[in-house]
Write an enzyme that holds these catalytic residues in place. Sequence first.
Site, PDB file in Angstrom:
ATOM      1  N   ARG A 136      -6.952  -8.818  -7.835  1.00  0.00           N
ATOM      2  CA  ARG A 136      -7.614 -10.113  -7.902  1.00  0.00           C
ATOM      3  C   ARG A 136      -9.035  -9.921  -8.409  1.00  0.00           C
ATOM      4  O   ARG A 136      -9.512  -8.808  -8.522  1.00  0.00           O
ATOM      5  CB  ARG A 136      -7.674 -10.729  -6.516  1.00  0.00           C
ATOM      6  CG  ARG A 136      -8.364  -9.807  -5.523  1.00  0.00           C
ATOM      7  CD  ARG A 136      -8.611 -10.485  -4.200  1.00  0.00           C
ATOM      8  NE  ARG A 136      -8.693  -9.539  -3.111  1.00  0.00           N
ATOM      9  CZ  ARG A 136      -9.807  -8.928  -2.689  1.00  0.00           C
ATOM     10  NH1 ARG A 136     -10.925  -9.159  -3.305  1.00  0.00           N
ATOM     11  NH2 ARG A 136      -9.788  -8.090  -1.681  1.00  0.00           N
ATOM     12  N   GLU A 158      -1.983   8.815   8.917  1.00  0.00           N
ATOM     13  CA  GLU A 158      -2.738   9.532   7.897  1.00  0.00           C
ATOM     14  C   GLU A 158      -3.995  10.158   8.477  1.00  0.00           C
ATOM     15  O   GLU A 158      -4.438   9.792   9.568  1.00  0.00           O
ATOM     16  CB  GLU A 158      -3.055   8.629   6.709  1.00  0.00           C
ATOM     17  CG  GLU A 158      -3.784   7.365   7.063  1.00  0.00           C
ATOM     18  CD  GLU A 158      -3.897   6.441   5.843  1.00  0.00           C
ATOM     19  OE1 GLU A 158      -4.929   5.804   5.714  1.00  0.00           O
ATOM     20  OE2 GLU A 158      -2.939   6.364   5.028  1.00  0.00           O
ATOM     21  N   LYS A 191       0.817  -1.214   0.000  1.00  0.00           N
ATOM     22  CA  LYS A 191       0.000   0.000   0.000  1.00  0.00           C
ATOM     23  C   LYS A 191       0.853   1.267   0.000  1.00  0.00           C
ATOM     24  O   LYS A 191       0.509   2.254  -0.625  1.00  0.00           O
ATOM     25  CB  LYS A 191      -0.866   0.048   1.251  1.00  0.00           C
ATOM     26  CG  LYS A 191      -2.072  -0.837   1.210  1.00  0.00           C
ATOM     27  CD  LYS A 191      -3.001  -0.390   2.325  1.00  0.00           C
ATOM     28  CE  LYS A 191      -4.094  -1.406   2.563  1.00  0.00           C
ATOM     29  NZ  LYS A 191      -5.072  -0.883   3.513  1.00  0.00           N
TER      30      LYS A 191
END
Lengths: 758, 215, 468
Positions: free
Chosen positions: C314, C213, C119
Amino acid sequence: MEHIRKRLAKCEEGIRYLCQIKEGCEWGNLSGLLAKLDELKASFYDYSEEGFSDEVSQIEEAVAFLAERCQEEISPMDRVRIVRSPLRFSLKDILENVYEDYTELGGEGEANIDPAMVVAKANILRRVKNRVFTQQVMVIGHEKGHGEEFRNGGSTKPWGNEKALRFMQVAETEGIPIHSYIFTPGAYPVEEYPGAAQQIARNLYAMAKLRVPIVSIISEGGSGGAEAIGLADFRLMFSHGYYSVISPEGAAAIEGRVGEGQKAPKELIEQCAEHLKITAQDNLDLGTIDRIVEEPPLGAKHDDFAFFKRLRFEMMRATDEVVLKTKSLRAFRAYELKLKKAGDDEALVNPDQDTNLHIDISWEMNDDEQKRLLALRAKKYRAMAAKAYLNDTTRFGEFCKKTSTRVAKVYYTVVYDILKRQQKQVEKVIKEVSGEGSSFVKRLSSPFTAAYDFIIHKPEGRSGKTPAAASRQEALALEFGDTYTSPLANEDRTVTCPNSATRGCKDLWVPDLYGEFCGVCENCGHHFPLEYQWYLNNLFDRDSIREFNAKIGASNPLNHPVLRQKLQNVKNETKRHSAIITFQARLLEVELVVAMLYSDFRNGTVGAAEGEKFVQACELAKLQRKPLLAYVHTTGGIRIQEGTMGVIQMPKCTLAVRDYVDAGGLYIVVYDNNSYAGPVASFLGCSHYQFAIRSSRIGFAGYRVIRDTTGQDIPPDYHSARNALKRGHIHGIWDRREFRRNLHQALMTMGGRNLYYR
Amino acid sequence: MHDEIDFDRILSQYPADPYEYIDILTPHAGRLVFKTSEEQPVSGPSGEWQHVPGTLLYQLERERNVKPVRSVVNGVVASLERALDGQFVEAGEKVMTLRHPLKKREIIDRILRNVLSMFLAPERAKYFFALDIQSRIDKHGQRSISIKPGDEVLTMSLMKRDTPVLYQGEPGIIHSVYFTPGATVDQDQPLIGICPEDKLPLIQKIIARVKSEWE
Amino acid sequence: MKDRVLIANRGEIAVRIMRACQDLGLDYVVVYTAADQESQHVRLAMNGAAGGQRAWRVSSYTDPNDILAVADHTGCTAIHPGYGFFSEDYRFARRVTVRDRPLTFIGPNWEVIKNLGDKINTKRVANRLGIPTIPGTDGPIYNEMEAEEIAARLLDDQQRQKIKNPSVLVKAAAGGGGMGIEEVFRIEQLRRVYRQVQSYAKRQFGDGGVLIEQCLRDYNHLEVQLVCSRHGERVHFGTRNCTIQSTGRQKRLEAAPGFDPACFDYVFDSQKVLAQIVDYSLKLADHVKYDNVGTWEWIVARDGSPYLLEVNTRIQVENDVSARISYLHGKQPSLLREQIRLALGDTMGYDQKTVEFKGASIELRLVAEDTGRGFAPWIGVIDKFSFPSQDWAAVYTHVPFDRPYTIPSEYDPNLALVLVWGDDMATAKERACQFLDATVIEGQNAHQEPIMTNIPYLRANLDRLLTF
């Protein structure tokens, strides 16, 4: 009649002694003599006094003849058996006969913290003309007893060696010399606190700078156990003693690859004793001892009073010499001259003569003399085994090295001692400007496994400090590819983690395991061994490794017949010359000197070459004021085929470490895989800061040796890093993947801002 | 649980067949090679620290890793699926049966299962002792812990969630523990065996009797 | 050589992959664990046992060794990982493709999985391409002072934007799936929380790196469905909205397209925002050379500003929601079929212009759970299981209709996926209600208590779809 009976008993003792030496009664028809003896005893009353006396005389003659023959053709193994005989004199006999009076310290007889180690405060008598002086000494030594079980054959437990150390420090406080008597087949190899290896290392470390004269004498000098009290200013040895890296039986078991529970063949044991060069004369030739104290033929026994007289003379003389050498050379010469004049030299030839020293020497020392004593001790050990390794450096190279070392000395003195203050001020300014110095923090935080930097490659900025000037001639960068992956990873197969049964680990795919996982089971954290090259490539900053002394190579100092070919093979295989790699490197901008023992070369065993390289690494680190890291990829102990040339590396390297640390150096040891025996019990174990990589094993002796010597089974995790941590041997267990960060943190916290911590 | 227990009946079934039959299932898929055969004796791990491994039963090769599978009990190979030798087998395939002669302790254990009051697993799930119970067990041993209905004795871990399990049944002490913490237990399998305190002498009697009668 | 696919998954996705393989005329093999013995995917494979044994028992769906051993033994040439399990495990994908007997991994190539699976890296790359991400660190932090500095800045920024109750999230960098996340409202709390998360991360993941964040509240969770080929072709199949989730952040209701002005009065131009996130998604896909199906997850705040959250490399459970509003030559496509076909090397055979969007669709995830008690899973036996048959609905399930079924306690108690569609969102919602009302699920647990499902919850939440 009674005295004849006594003569007969003496004969029997003589025969039995010979049987012991020859390990059985086959030699020289000893069994025939014994039978004859029994016959005589049985028919005691059938003889007239005269007739019986004649018979006894005959046997006496036969025994004397055999004894003479035995002495003439005495083999090293015979000496081993002499030394182990219950008839041989022990430390208690010495205390009774050599010293005037004594008090045992730290226990007595069986009521003792360790009956195998005896410490006593003793007085020794000196006669000058008609006056008598007594001088105090601290006597420390192993007590074998005369077959008493509780003495454990002089095999000292860790706490016994701790006792010895305690009273050495008492001697230091009181300023009296130490007489150390070595009668040990080896240390008792248990890890229970303080641990065999740790305690020996601590003893060596303390003795390296003990501010009183130490004289040691060896009767049975079994490797590490002997060194625990053997580091001395003057080293004597009894003429019938032995001093060896390992018992000949132990060596034979290894060489003959004898299975457990089986015995090595007798011939092989004899051969090993021969090859290991264990006798007093061998050791004198090798320079590991300074003088031999003659014993009567076939060795002194507990009732050889003339011998004890001589021993007293020798111990005093050795102590005198050590003391005088610290005063002045002239005083020492005068002493020798006087000895000669007094005819005491005669004593060496004829032990029955008066063996008193007619010279009065005080054993007290002032501060300067103590300093000289320590300097001489360091010098003595530094020079040991100097011829026992190969050095291919050319004379020109040697010259360059010497010159650059001199230049470096000046350079580093200027940098560290003169500019230091100024530098500190500059640093202060920089710090104030950059606030919290967060640029530094950032570098710290760049993780070891670079999982994050595949697209954005952070350029690693900032050049290092001035490169070292020393040994530039030999500096040689190791080859690096772009990124290093272990060759173990090149196989499409899986392996089972040893903890899978208990921790449910899945089989690991080898390319993942040895690639990304750094050889660590992702489930339980078990560390699979990795080759030493992995560490060279992944632990230090890229291209920062500069090896030195690569050419110093292992040799075969004892001309051991097995070692020659083996050395040749391993040198060809590894393309290296010794089991240690010494280099300068950088780790997150920290410059350091590293000594790395690795497994590929004779299982990381330490001999004269390895010891020398280690000492030089200490010296370089001291000169350049850099931290010193000993990374032990694996060490199997002292290289036994180098005999006492190997053993002597224990004190030699420990002295170098002590010198470096006392000069302010930071010495960190990190163990990996397997680290055992001599090195752990000396220059590695003496470090104040020891750590281990997970799944490694650390200890003194392996399973088999422990089982053979103690008769006990040990749990499978006996040597595990975790247990070493519990025992206080190491201070932390590091994950291999965190090695770089942990090491850096250790350097910063232990070393402080200067890294060279004082 | 009744006061009159037919000892003779319970005890008599053991001399007739004093064995436990243990099916050996493959832990995973792979090619199987037998390393023992019918009627061969096998032994479990031994040594002070169980460090001497048991008899090699078979090897299972998967992804070029030949894994030895060893016996965990003593006994004899009662039967063996010979047809599987050298074949690729699935995970959980029954490959042999071991006949394990019951030890005195195991027989007592089995008899006690008839005598003790059993607390069964309410769900197929993983079970753990409740934290305070576990710490008391660690300190004083399980036999010292008496529980009564409503006590929070166990924690059930189901679908990644922990639920406390309250004890229901006769009050008493925890005599036997039948589950391994963290392993899945089928519904209605016994978790713990409880012995009411007044029945303790009876239990002792049974144990003594088995010990004396069983050699 | 004809391809044979090993289906390394369970439940409804295994059944769907089987069907897709059948549609494409491909042979397949399934694996199952002892607990799944009764599952429909095993039954179906067993029944179709024409070409030898089709279903193989393995120790676990997550043991790559068993799966590869079965693949080799049965002569499979490709592996479909489904979703979950190995679907985003780049090591598995790498091993599958680089081993001595290589297989096709039905999914993106492993390097793409690795790069986008991280990420932090995704965030860095996105930022470089000018794609908006959630304000905060783009790399792990190991230092307390640095963490505090960043957190203070983020809190200040929110204050300036007049956001109510500003807060920051402290996350374990190596974590995922909602574990190791803590919220901090006042800067004084930060150090304590930082240490807590750091030590958790060290224990759990072996790395003490921490991310910080801004915490976003009051947002919608949107997804962009991409389909790409190994030949550099990339098209999108629109957007969907997955905002309605259980307390454990598990999706329960999804709808496509992502926004509908008929449902809510957005303060922004919803069509423009949807077009924007599609463009951004394609931009990143181009940059990393994405080569299979994938989902770009977005957060859209109430004011319409989008932030890229992560990329799912996916096929997703809800892929069919998008397929039901997309038409290729007048037909709804099967994205699973497309995925397999393209992974095996086919070219796409159409482009973006061919994809026509029309109508609206909703996915309902039927789960045996107690929604009133924190969505606690319900275990028991299902006796009766039936759905109405409609030409505007589809059902995917591994639960058999013809016999009782015990829900295995080892896995999540998902029962079925229901898809309904219509010309507009209102129709779709109405049909969803109608469908749920006609659904019959009966059963009881060990204590003879009747089964609990989330049907009432689904019904009650349909109105919330596509709203803020």
